[in-house]
Scaffold this motif. Structure first.
Motif: not given
Length: 374
Positions: A231-236
């Motif tokens: 999954f994408p990072s929290p920021e992404a």
């Protein structure tokens, strides 16, 4: 959730006044259907009632209603627009638009409506408009062709819909005395949840591209993959601006199938063909889905058809599996193109299921975002 409800809550909570524009009545051909909403503030407009000259005139009228709020905080107005003769739009019909000036005092009914929508409940919203003193134009249907009506504030009313009524509708009707100039016109609309559920399996390149598309649509997405790192990072993820998408890093992805409500759409695009087969079997066994699509080739479909039949799955159910995924005629295999093609095929299924649910005598799979009543 209806996006206009959330947007109004945010605006009014910050102390801003806004005008809610509703397509209250449609006569003939028009850009949008009755019940469509737009929000107008002093600086901006959100959502659309169809664009073009109609929308420009609607924004102009809404800002006049905002100015009227200096002396009448809850100013309301009805105005009829003939699309062909007066606005030069080729639709040729006419619309009656309702304008409601709202402020912080309206947060109460908005919060109630938001809670009901989040719980999956439809709600009837009723708003009254005082008739104009000069009455309805001669020969016009009562309460329909009234060019303009201003009214003092009467509270917005929320109520339960009639038993069995869950689908959206919008009606503008005369209470009986409007044609004499001393009555009211009443706008009643059934506001229904419009965010249909989707379970998406797979957080690879195509899954991520599809999430970017689904994040712009009125749906609730559960994005499932056993690989947390995929999954994408929290920021992404925050940068995707997709508040309707929930990430589910789950070692038992089949649980998402069992937990999904009737009328869910399932899309399978994992990295593992054996997992795809297990998910396909579980989806097809429950049967109450609106759409089931799986990424793959025609060869993969043939293999899965044989294996699923060997496991006892009804061939009629297997035929509902959309694999390869996407609309016919698009052969580009880049993630972004597959995502758009898959979303288009999903929307076709949603439209068909909704139309079937509204057909007389229908009983079967629930329409997207609804459940069957006991």
């Amino acid at each position: 959730m209806q996006a206009w409800v959330t947007d109004l809550q945010h605006l009014l909570a910050h102390g801003d006044a806004a005008v809610l524009v509703t397509v209250a009545r449609v006569e003939g051909s028009a850009p949008r259907e009755a019940g469509t909403k737009m929000i107008v503030t002093r600086e901006a407009a959100r959502h659309t009632i169809g664009g073009g000259h109609l929308e420009w005139k609607a924004i102009e009228t809404a800002r006049q209603v905002l100015r009227d709020g200096m002396r009448m905080p809850h100013a309301r107005r009805l105005k009829r627009f003939a699309l062909g003769p007066s606005l030069g739009q080729c639709c040729g019909g006419a619309v009656v638009l309702a304008f409601e000036r709202l402020d912080v005092s309206d947060l109460g009914w908005l919060a109630t409506l938001a809670r009901r929508l989040a719980a999956g409940a439809s709600t009837v919203r009723s708003v009254s408009f005082r008739s104009s003193r000069n009455g309805t134009p001669a020969g016009a249907p009562t309460g329909v062709n009234q060019p303009e009506a201003d009214g003092a504030a009467v509270a917005v009313m929320l109520s339960e819909p009639e038993p069995g009524v869950e689908t959206p509708d919008c009606l503008l009707w005369d209470t009986g005395a409007a044609s004499q100039g001393d009555g009211t016109l009443l706008l009643t609309e059934t506001v229904a949840p419009n965010d249909w559920p989707v379970v998406l399996f797979g957080a690879g390149h195509v899954g991520a591209a599809l999430v970017r598309v689904l994040g712009t649509l009125p749906c609730r997405v559960r994005w499932v993959d056993a690989r947390d790192a995929a999954f994408p990072s929290p920021e992404a993820f925050a940068a995707l601006n997709a508040p309707n998408v929930a990430i589910d890093a789950n070692d038992a992805p089949d649980e998402a199938i069992d937990a999904a409500p009737p009328g869910t759409s399932f899309i399978v695009m994992t990295h593992d063909h054996s997992l795809d087969l297990e998910l396909a079997e579980r989806i097809l066994r429950r049967g109450d889905f609106v759409f089931f699509g799986m990424i793959g080739s025609h060869t993969k479909r043939k293999q899965f058809e044989h294996r699923l039949a060997a496991r006892g799955i009804d061939p009629l159910q297997i035929a509902r599996m959309n694999c390869p995924l996407g609309v016919d005629g698009i052969v580009d295999k880049s993630p972004e193109v597959i995502a758009i093609s898959a979303a288009a095929q999903l929307l076709q299924a949603i439209e068909a299921a909704t139309a079937a649910m509204h057909a007389p005598g229908h009983a079967g799979v629930a329409a997207p975002g609804t459940t069957h009543s006991a």
